[in-house]
Design a protein around this motif. Structure first.
Motif, short mmCIF file in Angstrom:
data_model
loop_
_atom_site.label_atom_id
_atom_site.label_comp_id
_atom_site.label_asym_id
_atom_site.label_seq_id
_atom_site.Cartn_x
_atom_site.Cartn_y
_atom_site.Cartn_z
N ALA A 24 0.85 -1.00 0.11
CA ALA A 24 0.06 -0.01 -0.03
C ALA A 24 0.90 1.05 -0.09
CB ALA A 24 -0.96 -0.11 1.28
N PRO A 27 4.17 4.32 -4.12
CA PRO A 27 3.61 5.61 -4.80
C PRO A 27 2.63 5.31 -5.98
CG PRO A 27 5.94 5.82 -4.43
CD PRO A 27 5.68 4.46 -4.21
N GLU A 28 1.57 6.03 -5.86
CA GLU A 28 0.49 5.56 -7.12
C GLU A 28 1.18 5.95 -8.49
OE1 GLU A 28 -3.37 4.65 -8.16
OE2 GLU A 28 -2.49 4.82 -6.06
N SER A 29 2.14 6.82 -8.54
CA SER A 29 2.48 7.06 -9.98
C SER A 29 3.11 5.74 -10.47
CB SER A 29 3.89 8.27 -9.88
OG SER A 29 4.61 8.00 -8.76
N LEU A 31 2.45 2.60 -10.24
CA LEU A 31 1.43 1.40 -10.35
C LEU A 31 0.93 1.20 -11.60
CD1 LEU A 31 -0.73 1.56 -6.94
CD2 LEU A 31 1.51 0.12 -7.66
N SER A 32 0.79 2.51 -12.50
CA SER A 32 0.18 2.46 -13.62
C SER A 32 1.26 1.84 -14.74
CB SER A 32 0.05 3.68 -14.43
OG SER A 32 -0.43 3.87 -15.76
#
Length: 628
Positions: A24, A27-29, A31-32
């Protein structure tokens, strides 16, 4: 100095062991587009002397989906000059909780060679820790002590599509006093950060998103930034060498790696004498080359000095097999016995061009071919295939350079450049349109250059398998019957040709009592994505030309209603022309598509897509015939 480095290592170690592997926290950046995230990676080198180097490796990766499972495999190579110790692997669940720990006894130990029946001295330890629940994290660490100091690894943050990087660090401590040449290759994807503290150089990458493969993407190696290292003094399997220049390195390569295994033995002399060589130099080389092809087979062998020294020519002569190094060296040795000079040539074989830097001597390359200078031309020999034509290189060896190893050093020499016209598919066909919508066809196909390469696998198939392969090739036709005749590999001219007879149903469509049919039945347009948010450059690695001439005959109670207008256009990517000639109720169609080799920026992709859509549109031209 030792205390400073110990403190540096201790801090780095504490960072590693205190890292939180809760998925979790990624960083969201990152995961793409990712199936794997490198959470932390470190390679720490200590070059102690010309023949003593210590390496500490640590890698923690989070596997987000099944597409990343192969990245979880831990592979540790070793050989008699390499001692591996302190192996540890840990498996964590999605919350970062430790689920399982592995040690060396849990690894499988394999010969580092697909041909496991052959003796080799390079081996690998392999472990595949996996979880059935995603995400999961695998952390591996181990230490290596080696006398092979030539292998200062390239530092690159990733090596595959779909992998994101949170943190990757590479450090070098060099108490040896040996000069290390460094080359930084930044790319738009990321730039390396560099710092120097005392005698420790540290390079790092952080927060790099995954690369998603797109249509016509170049080799991923060309997209990823990296830092290269090359020590001016080194040891490989007990042999000390000098890499101050390509010449000094080449002399070492020739003396230490090649000369000991390229002796002309009485047996090899007898082999060559038995060939009764006559004619020009080229004719003599061709005779020996075809003898090599008939006698030997390709087998990957990782033995010899660090995997770089060929198996001896005498052994290849006796056993009849070898890898690219061994077969090339055997060919070189037979030519020496015949009094014909040749040069062992190291190359990067890849669809994307990778060339050697004339100002950066380094042990590198992934393939070996043979260069034979003659009074008229340079002959290039690909020695790994029993089927490839004489003086023909595969397209992945064109348009780049080689390291030609000579007694007095290495010379960097360019290989030939394929023009599209040299990589041609030539089709001469006749098609009879029948009133029920079916068609009968006879056609002759001829392939040269890179298209010759693409059709060589046909000669590994049985007759029925060849038929099936061509049915699949022309999948757009509803083939009822197909026969392949006169399939031939012309190894003198580097051309493959065959005759094709086929019957196809529903080729023409009915429009009342009239019929219409596509003008290019043997060609299917390349399907390319029209992604408007292109992120990567694109590459046509394979230049080619398709030259098709087809004559159409129609039923006697039909006539051609309208003949299309000829078309011709040219772009920076290639050109296209199609012409129509009607004589005595027979329509001749002549179409030429030419695609140039090139690496283009992403901004030009829409232009290229428009070019290919335009060619496809004309290929899809329909001919209408009207019932009388």
């Amino acid at each position: 100095m030792k205390k400073i480095y110990f403190l540096f290592s201790l801090i780095l170690s504490l960072f590693h062991y205190s890292q939180d592997y809760n998925s979790a926290n990624i960083p969201e950046s990152l995961l793409s587009g990712a199936n794997t995230v490198v959470r932390e990676e470190s390679e720490d080198y200590i070059l102690k002397s010309v023949n003593d180097m210590e390496i500490k490796n640590s890698l923690a990766i989070t596997i987000l989906s099944s597409g990343g499972n192969e990245n979880a495999t831990v592979v540790i190579p070793y050989n008699p000059t390499t001692k591996v110790s302190n192996i540890k692997v840990e498996l964590f669940d999605s919350s970062g909780k430790l689920m399982k720990t592995y040690t060396k006894k849990d690894f499988s130990d394999y010969t580092h060679n697909p041909s496991a029946a052959l003796y080799v001295d390079d081996r690998i330890l392999v472990l595949k820790p996996m979880s059935t629940k995603y995400p999961y994290t695998v952390k591996s660490s181990y230490e290596v002590n080696t006398s092979n100091t030539v292998y200062l690894s390239n530092f690159r943050p990733m090596s595959a599509y779909g992998v994101a990087v949170e943190k990757s660090v590479f450090s070098i401590r060099n108490p040896s006093g040996i000069k290390i040449r460094t080359k930084i290759n930044n790319k738009p994807l990321a730039k390396v950060s560099f710092s120097e503290a005392s005698d420790v150089w540290t390079y790092s990458y952080s927060n790099i998103p995954a690369i998603t493969q797109e249509d016509l993407s170049p080799s991923i190696s060309s997209l990823i930034p990296n830092v290269e290292f090359s020590p001016e003094k080194f040891t490989l399997e007990g042999n000390q060498g000098d890499m101050t220049s390509w010449d000094s390195f080449g002399k070492w390569y020739y003396d230490k790696l090649l000369s000991p295994v390229s002796m002309v033995t009485p047996e090899i002399s007898a082999e060559v004498n038995a060939l009764n060589l006559t004619g020009t130099t080229s004719e003599k080389v061709k005779t020996i080359y075809q003898y090599l092809q008939n006698k030997t087979r390709y087998v990957l062998i990782a033995m010899g000095i660090g995997g770089w020294q060929p198996m001896s020519a005498a052994e290849v002569s006796k056993k009849g097999y070898g890898d690219c190094k061994a077969l090339t060296n055997y060919m070189h040795t037979m030519l020496t016995a015949a009094g014909i000079p040749s040069h062992y040539a190291v190359i990067y074989d890849d669809q994307t061009v990778f060339s050697f830097d004339k100002n950066f001597p380094k042990l590198s390359g992934n393939h070996v071919i043979l260069m034979v200078p003659t009074e008229k031309e340079t002959i290039w020999l690909e020695n790994t295939s029993q089927k490839v034509a004489y003086n023909h290189l595969f397209y992945s060896s064109h348009n780049r350079n080689v390291l030609a190893v000579k007694k007095d050093g290495i010379e960097i020499i360019d290989t030939p450049i394929y023009e599209p016209q040299q990589s041609k598919e030539k089709l001469l066909g006749k098609i009879q349109i029948l009133s029920d919508g079916s068609m009968n066809s006879t056609a002759n196909f001829q392939f040269s250059g890179g298209q010759y390469d693409g059709n060589l696998p046909l000669f590994t198939l049985k007759n029925d398998e060849v038929n099936d392969a061509l049915k699949n090739r022309y999948y757009n036709l509803k083939i009822d019957e197909l026969d392949v005749l006169n399939l031939k590999n012309d190894k003198d001219l580097a051309k493959i040709h065959y005759d094709l007879k086929l019957k196809a149903n529903s080729f023409s469509k009915k429009l009342g009592s009239d019929l219409f049919f596509p003008v290019m039945p043997y060609y299917q347009a390349m399907m390319l994505s029209s992604n408007e948010e292109r992120k990567l450059p694109f590459e046509n690695a394979f230049p080619f030309q398709d030259d098709y001439e087809i004559e159409y005959s129609i039923p006697v109670d039909y006539k051609f209603s309208e003949i299309p207008t000829p078309t011709e256009f040219t772009t920076e990517f290639g050109s296209y022309s199609i012409n129509f000639t009607l004589i005595d109720q027979k329509l001749s169609v002549h179409r030429i598509l030419t695609i140039k080799k090139g690496l283009y920026p992403k901004e030009k992709y829409s232009e290229y897509l428009a070019f290919r859509k335009k060619t496809a549109s004309f290929d899809n031209t329909k001919i209408l015939i009207t019932k009388l």
